[in-house]
Scaffold this motif. Structure first.
Motif: not given
Length: 421
Positions: A392-396, A342-344, A364-367
């Motif tokens: 992880l998005v749901n957990r902020c 997600s950072d990349q 994100l899907q491509s990585l």
């Protein structure tokens, strides 16, 4: 933007009694000569509309303005119509400092000179630069295919004078809202002043905007009413018949014309029945994942898929955790990998225009699809890994937009749901 022009004409035509002073005096003719023509009595303004994506940036050269901006076509139409109409470029793209902004300033100076009856400043750098850019264009008439014999790139005095007259009739206003934002901005920017003039400020401006916009969408497709319906044209051009009058030609454009009377009916109907024109009520999702993806302007389908993948991912670890003592360690290791991905993805889009939600979802899907799956997590596939990102998005831990107070937004949406019920 044609609808905005129509509302501007309509507002200016309302008298002290909040009625149309003369509903036959002004009209908008759609997709004729240019994208539309604004007409008041014998005066006309040709409008070229150019929507540009954010990646285009701002107009910076004469070549861009003539081609992408449509000014060359405007110039040709203006010549064909015997230099009678004024012209305007309606666009969401701005004008870059330098050539483009200097041209805009020159149009204002030349317009003031024309209105004051003064001699136009033909020697202005913007005039000669614009004329030079017109030379040699394949769409220009023969007299513009060459300049002076000794220097084919130098415009003649006559050409510069003609350009000065054109620029004195041209308007390059401030940029309009882009396609992604105009539906949100239009009710306040274009409808509310009309409602204030009518003394109906309490009416939902969104309903009036939808009614007027629907009217223009129909006329832009030449799908408006035709007095003759589908009847065939019979004995229209016999020998000795006179040439068609201006009224005859305008009747042939009836399906493309929006009159102020049409706009008046649309506005007053929407005021009387606002519920019939309001957009459908959207589903208010109150999960952190849905709220954060919506803030990034992800599509509804992407949000639905993300919610589904998040549940699949949680179910996977719930199943493994019930009898596998190594599950917790494996999950923490996977979380570190997903955070790195997600950072990349965020870094790759650091210079992308906001909102980045849809672009980040694709990145994100491509990585994740580029990862080689091993036997570390049996039964794990690329979709489940994407579900891990959603968790992880749901957990902020991951964001699709700049960080904000998610709980405050959840409370706001729940209050809206309660008020609606």
């Amino acid at each position: 933007m044609a609808a905005a022009d129509g509302l501007a004409l309509y507002r200016s035509a309302l008298n002290a009694d909040k009625e149309l002073a003369d509903n036959d005096n002004c009209r908008i003719i759609c997709e004729h000569h240019e994208d539309w023509v604004a007409v008041r009595a014998s005066d006309a303004e040709l409008v070229s509309a150019k929507h540009k994506e954010p990646a285009f940036g701002a107009f910076s050269t004469y070549k861009q303005l003539l081609g992408d901006g449509g000014l060359a076509h405007l110039f040709l139409r203006w010549r064909m119509l015997q230099e009678k109409p004024t012209c305007r470029l309606a666009t969401n793209a701005g004008l870059a400092a330098g050539v483009a902004q200097n041209l805009a300033k020159a149009t204002i100076v030349l317009r003031d000179q024309r209105l004051a009856g003064e001699t136009l400043a033909v020697s202005d750098d913007a005039v000669t630069g614009f004329a030079k850019a017109l030379l040699g264009r394949s769409d220009m008439p023969d007299e513009w295919q060459q300049g002076e014999p000794e220097d084919a790139s130098t415009p003649t005095d006559e050409q510069c004078t003609e350009v000065a007259r054109f620029l004195s009739m041209l308007s390059l206003p401030d940029p309009s809202p882009g396609r992604s934002y105009v539906s949100y901005a239009a009710p306040a920017m274009y409808v509310q002043p009309v409602l204030d003039r009518l003394g109906r400020s309490e009416v939902q401006a969104e309903a009036v905007w939808e009614a007027v916009l629907a009217l223009f969408r129909v006329r832009m497709r030449a799908a408006g009413p035709k007095p003759e319906g589908g009847l065939p044209t019979v004995l229209a051009y016999p020998i000795g018949a006179p040439a068609p009058s201006m009224a005859d030609m305008e009747r042939g454009l009836a399906s493309r014309i929006v009159t102020l009377g049409d706009i008046d009916i649309a506005v007053r109907t929407a005021i009387a029945n606002p519920g019939g024109y309001m957009p459908l009520t959207r589903i208010l999702r109150t999960s952190p994942l849905a709220i954060k993806m919506a803030a990034g302007r992800c599509t509804d389908n992407s949000i639905e898929r993300a919610e589904h993948l998040k549940l699949d991912y949680q179910n996977y670890w719930r199943s493994r955790g019930s009898g596998d003592p190594t599950a917790r360690v494996d999950r923490e290791r996977l979380v570190r990998l997903l955070l790195r991905i997600s950072d990349q993805a965020s870094e790759a889009l650091s210079n992308a225009p906001q909102p980045i939600g849809q672009a980040l979802w694709k990145e994100l899907q491509s990585l994740i699809n580029a990862l080689n799956l091993d036997d570390t997590h049996p039964g794990m596939d690329h979709d489940l890994l994407l579900g891990g990102i959603c968790d992880l998005v749901n957990r902020c831990k991951v964001w699709f937009s700049p960080a904000f107070d998610v709980q405050a937004e959840i409370d706001r949406l729940r209050a809206l749901q309660e008020s609606a019920s």
